[in-house]
Design an enzyme around this catalytic site. Structure first.
Site, mmCIF file in Angstrom:
data_model
loop_
_atom_site.group_PDB
_atom_site.id
_atom_site.type_symbol
_atom_site.label_atom_id
_atom_site.label_comp_id
_atom_site.label_asym_id
_atom_site.label_seq_id
_atom_site.Cartn_x
_atom_site.Cartn_y
_atom_site.Cartn_z
ATOM 1 N N SER A 194 82.884 -26.106 -20.581
ATOM 2 C CA SER A 194 83.543 -25.786 -21.849
ATOM 3 C C SER A 194 83.945 -24.324 -22.007
ATOM 4 O O SER A 194 84.634 -23.979 -22.967
ATOM 5 C CB SER A 194 82.649 -26.195 -23.026
ATOM 6 O OG SER A 194 81.459 -25.437 -23.046
ATOM 7 N N LYS A 246 79.015 -25.083 -32.127
ATOM 8 C CA LYS A 246 79.518 -23.832 -31.561
ATOM 9 C C LYS A 246 80.134 -22.936 -32.638
ATOM 10 O O LYS A 246 80.060 -21.709 -32.546
ATOM 11 C CB LYS A 246 80.528 -24.126 -30.446
ATOM 12 C CG LYS A 246 79.876 -24.797 -29.249
ATOM 13 C CD LYS A 246 80.805 -24.956 -28.070
ATOM 14 C CE LYS A 246 80.048 -25.512 -26.871
ATOM 15 N NZ LYS A 246 80.869 -25.582 -25.652
#
Length: 340
Positions: free
Chosen positions: A237, A282
């Site tokens: 990611s 996140k």
């Protein structure tokens, strides 16, 4: 009377300790994920004689571990802690070692794509060289189970060098049942030779093999040289943010403009940005690290995109971060070039 009270106190204390030990060490068939951190990329990425930056590009992480009774209960009452069934994280029959190796490979693959994109956009030389193949997974009940381990690097079969997984697959597929192959491997820096018989696959008896899942070990060669130290960070990611940090060190203009810029998203060799999991967590991690701008995968405007989820989370936690949708590396680059 005093002795009885002390005895009851000690008994209660011992019972509490036993409960705490049981709650901590008994693992449940779930994983718990929660917001991690936003980590600056400048200390872990170094382009030889690269340009300095006044701000920061940052990757964002999620903390994850197998649930025990306490972490499971705590996740139930925390909005941005998530509980995942174990089969949503690990593949069927996949060990912890195999899972960790797979995540580290995804990170390595992500880095290679990020390097390719950044150097290509900066008009710098970049080439890819193969160095053999890695064992990603071993099928239970197959011959490889006795001789190989996840993470082994195979560099020759029957004395012939192999640099790509397709070469190995093609060679083995031409063998017959009960044939034997000799593999030259590198295990933790030590060279070994193992001999493994060829057998049919249990669920595909018309096919033969030794029972391993492979990936090609590639090296991206650049000029100027580049070093990346991500220690034990796994997963794909961080691809977009890697590419931005590398590119920023390759060019004279500082794209950060003195700001803290985070984000997430996979990246391929053509610069396309893909979605990831847990973007809400996140966003929470980035907000705690005083990030100014956050790049989120737009998924071509899909109503359930990571970008939409990021917007929702930022609003929910009352964050002042600017959430920016991107479909490609070029989208992020153009946005930064227009900043004042």
């Amino acid at each position: 009377m005093e002795k009885k009270r002390n005895k009851r106190y000690i008994q209660a204390l011992l019972i509490g300790i036993v409960i705490a030990v049981i709650g901590t060490f008994i693992q449940l068939p779930y994983y718990v994920t929660k917001p991690g951190m936003a980590q600056e990329l400048d200390p872990i990425i170094n382009v030889e004689n690269g340009y300095e930056e006044k701000g920061e590009f940052m990757l964002t992480t999620i903390r994850m571990g197998q649930a025990n009774i306490f972490s499971f209960a705590w996740a139930k009452i925390n909005k941005y802690h998530k509980i995942l069934p174990i089969n949503h994280v690990r593949r069927e029959d996949e060990s912890d070692e195999e899972y960790n190796n797979r995540q580290l490979y995804y990170m390595e693959d992500s880095q290679e794509s990020a390097i390719t994109v950044a150097y290509s956009y900066a008009n710098k030389p970049v080439t890819v060289k193969n160095h053999g193949i890695y064992v990603m997974k071993i099928l239970k009940g197959m011959p490889a189970e006795d001789s190989l381990k996840p993470g082994d690097r195979i560099y020759a079969v029957d004395g012939k060098e192999v640099t790509h997984q397709d070469e190995f697959i093609s060679y083995v597929s031409n063998k017959k049942e009960n044939d034997v192959i000799k593999l030259s491997i590198d295990r933790n820096g030590k060279e070994e030779t193992v001999t493994i018989p060829i057998v049919p696959f249990p669920d595909q008896p018309e096919k033969v093999g030794i029972g391993i899942e492979l990936i090609t070990d590639q090296e991206v060669i650049t000029e100027p040289k580049l070093s990346i130290d991500t220690e034990k960070i796994g997963g794909p990611s961080a691809g977009l943010m890697f590419s931005l940090e590398i590119y920023n060190q390759l060019i004279e203009k500082d794209l950060t403009n003195g700001m803290r810029i985070a984000g997430t998203g996979t990246i391929d060799n053509d610069g396309n940005v893909g979605p990831i999991g847990g973007i809400g967590q996140k966003i929470v991690a980035a907000d705690k690290s005083d990030v100014d701008i956050f790049f989120a995968p737009n998924e071509n405007g899909a109503p359930d995109s990571d970008y939409r989820e990021a917007l929702k989370t930022a609003k929910d936690i009352d964050s002042e971060m600017k959430i920016v949708p991107v479909d490609t590396f070029e989208d992020a680059l153009n946005y930064l070039l227009e900043l004042k």
